[in-house]
Scaffold this active site. Structure first.
Site, PDB file in Angstrom:
ATOM      1  N   LEU A  82      18.456  79.015  25.364  1.00  0.00           N
ATOM      2  CA  LEU A  82      18.961  79.263  24.022  1.00  0.00           C
ATOM      3  C   LEU A  82      19.914  78.154  23.588  1.00  0.00           C
ATOM      4  O   LEU A  82      20.249  77.264  24.370  1.00  0.00           O
ATOM      5  CB  LEU A  82      19.647  80.631  23.978  1.00  0.00           C
ATOM      6  CG  LEU A  82      18.746  81.803  24.430  1.00  0.00           C
ATOM      7  CD1 LEU A  82      19.566  83.058  24.657  1.00  0.00           C
ATOM      8  CD2 LEU A  82      17.649  82.051  23.394  1.00  0.00           C
ATOM      9  N   THR A 110      22.586  75.555  28.098  1.00  0.00           N
ATOM     10  CA  THR A 110      23.907  74.966  28.323  1.00  0.00           C
ATOM     11  C   THR A 110      24.914  75.824  27.569  1.00  0.00           C
ATOM     12  O   THR A 110      25.072  75.684  26.352  1.00  0.00           O
ATOM     13  CB  THR A 110      23.955  73.507  27.850  1.00  0.00           C
ATOM     14  OG1 THR A 110      22.930  72.764  28.512  1.00  0.00           O
ATOM     15  CG2 THR A 110      25.307  72.877  28.173  1.00  0.00           C
ATOM     16  N   LYS A 178      26.933  71.372  34.674  1.00  0.00           N
ATOM     17  CA  LYS A 178      26.164  70.842  33.539  1.00  0.00           C
ATOM     18  C   LYS A 178      27.097  70.306  32.455  1.00  0.00           C
ATOM     19  O   LYS A 178      26.824  69.261  31.849  1.00  0.00           O
ATOM     20  CB  LYS A 178      25.258  71.934  32.972  1.00  0.00           C
ATOM     21  CG  LYS A 178      24.459  71.517  31.732  1.00  0.00           C
ATOM     22  CD  LYS A 178      23.437  70.430  32.067  1.00  0.00           C
ATOM     23  CE  LYS A 178      22.709  69.940  30.807  1.00  0.00           C
ATOM     24  NZ  LYS A 178      21.891  70.984  30.171  1.00  0.00           N
ATOM     25  N   LYS A 239      27.813  70.575  20.474  1.00  0.00           N
ATOM     26  CA  LYS A 239      28.149  71.887  21.042  1.00  0.00           C
ATOM     27  C   LYS A 239      28.593  71.752  22.491  1.00  0.00           C
ATOM     28  O   LYS A 239      29.586  72.357  22.915  1.00  0.00           O
ATOM     29  CB  LYS A 239      26.941  72.812  20.931  1.00  0.00           C
ATOM     30  CG  LYS A 239      27.097  74.186  21.565  1.00  0.00           C
ATOM     31  CD  LYS A 239      26.502  74.243  22.971  1.00  0.00           C
ATOM     32  CE  LYS A 239      25.012  73.960  22.956  1.00  0.00           C
ATOM     33  NZ  LYS A 239      24.437  74.014  24.338  1.00  0.00           N
TER      34      LYS A 239
END
Length: 282
Positions: A82, A110, A178, A239
């Site tokens: 997503l 992420t 990540k 983001k």
């Protein structure tokens, strides 16, 4: 506060070779990943917020679900890919009464470790966070790098269809690592763009400057700054940097985030934004 409690008791079920998989999120990365699982023979139910994106997978034998709850109801394994933590929270809330206890949930977006830990509160659901390294080409080829936190053993045979698993530690550690890697890579691409703007200002040959940077420790960032036939939306990069700067004081990453926000056009790959940073930064 999000209520993700379940009313039914925990009753684990077994995981065998051909689990029924629910794949939620069919963007640039999710669609080729889901396609590989279907090609491997897994019964596959897919859901995407934009329903039209399910059509090609349905043509290949997948079943489209009308809602996230419908997608997960009979699933042995749920995979989410997503756009961010808000999207994951919304899906978790939507499926909390439908997902079966004992279901294995592989969160591959992420989203940062906080969102993973919220997901981990679903009673009876066995969560692994497994965000991926690589772009759309590697998703299609099944050669992603997968950073997996939690108990990965029961689902590694599923992840093997998608790439190579690196175990990172307890639940949430994959999501955390990540953010570390993406912050370095995305920031590095911005540095490359600015370095090439400096080379332009100094009157240097652009190809010579690019080659010199490619042969430096920044070589990976140079390659991604000029990559073609792949897609990583700059909005997702912004983001990711926001998630990082919410966690620690990171002035250079914050500056890179501001730079991307200024230069990006909606929906474009990060390489196109890097070219615009090089050309138009004032």
């Amino acid at each position: 506060m999000l209520d993700i409690r379940l009313s039914h008791p925990y009753a684990p079920h077994s995981v065998d070779a051909m689990e029924h998989i629910a794949f939620l999120g069919l963007g640039h990365m999710g669609a080729p990943m889901a396609r590989r699982l279907r090609a491997a023979g897994h019964p596959l139910t897919v859901w995407n917020r934009t329903a039209e994106k399910t059509a090609s997978l349905v043509a290949e034998g997948a079943t489209a679900a009308a809602s996230p709850a419908d997608a997960v109801r009979d699933a042995d394994v749920v995979i989410t890919m997503l756009t961010g933590p808000e999207a994951l929270d919304a899906v978790v809330e939507a499926v909390s009464a439908a997902v079966r206890p004992g279901t294995h949930w592989i969160e591959m977006s992420t989203v940062g470790p906080d969102a993973v830990h919220r997901l981990g509160r679903l009673p009876g659901v066995r969560v692994v966070d497994a965000p991926v390294m690589g772009s759309t080409d590697r998703a299609a080829a099944g050669t992603l790098g997968i950073l997996a936190g939690g108990d990965t053993a029961p689902v590694e045979h599923v992840l093997a269809h998608l790439g190579t698993v690196t175990r990172t530690g307890p639940l949430g550690s994959g999501a955390a690592l990540k953010l570390v890697v993406n912050s370095a890579v995305i920031g590095g691409i911005a540095v490359v763009a600015e370095a090439l703007r400096l080379a332009d200002a100094l009157g240097l040959d652009g190809q010579t400057s690019r080659t010199a940077l490619a042969n430096s420790p920044l070589g990976g960032a140079v390659a991604r700054a000029f990559a073609e036939d792949v897609h990583f939306d700059t909005a997702l990069a912004v983001k990711d940097l926001a998630l990082a700067t919410q966690t620690a004081e990171l002035p250079m990453i914050k500056a890179a985030s501001d730079l991307y926000r200024k230069a990006a056009e909606p929906g474009e790959d990060i390489s196109r934004t890097a070219a615009r940073i090089r050309a138009t930064l004032s």
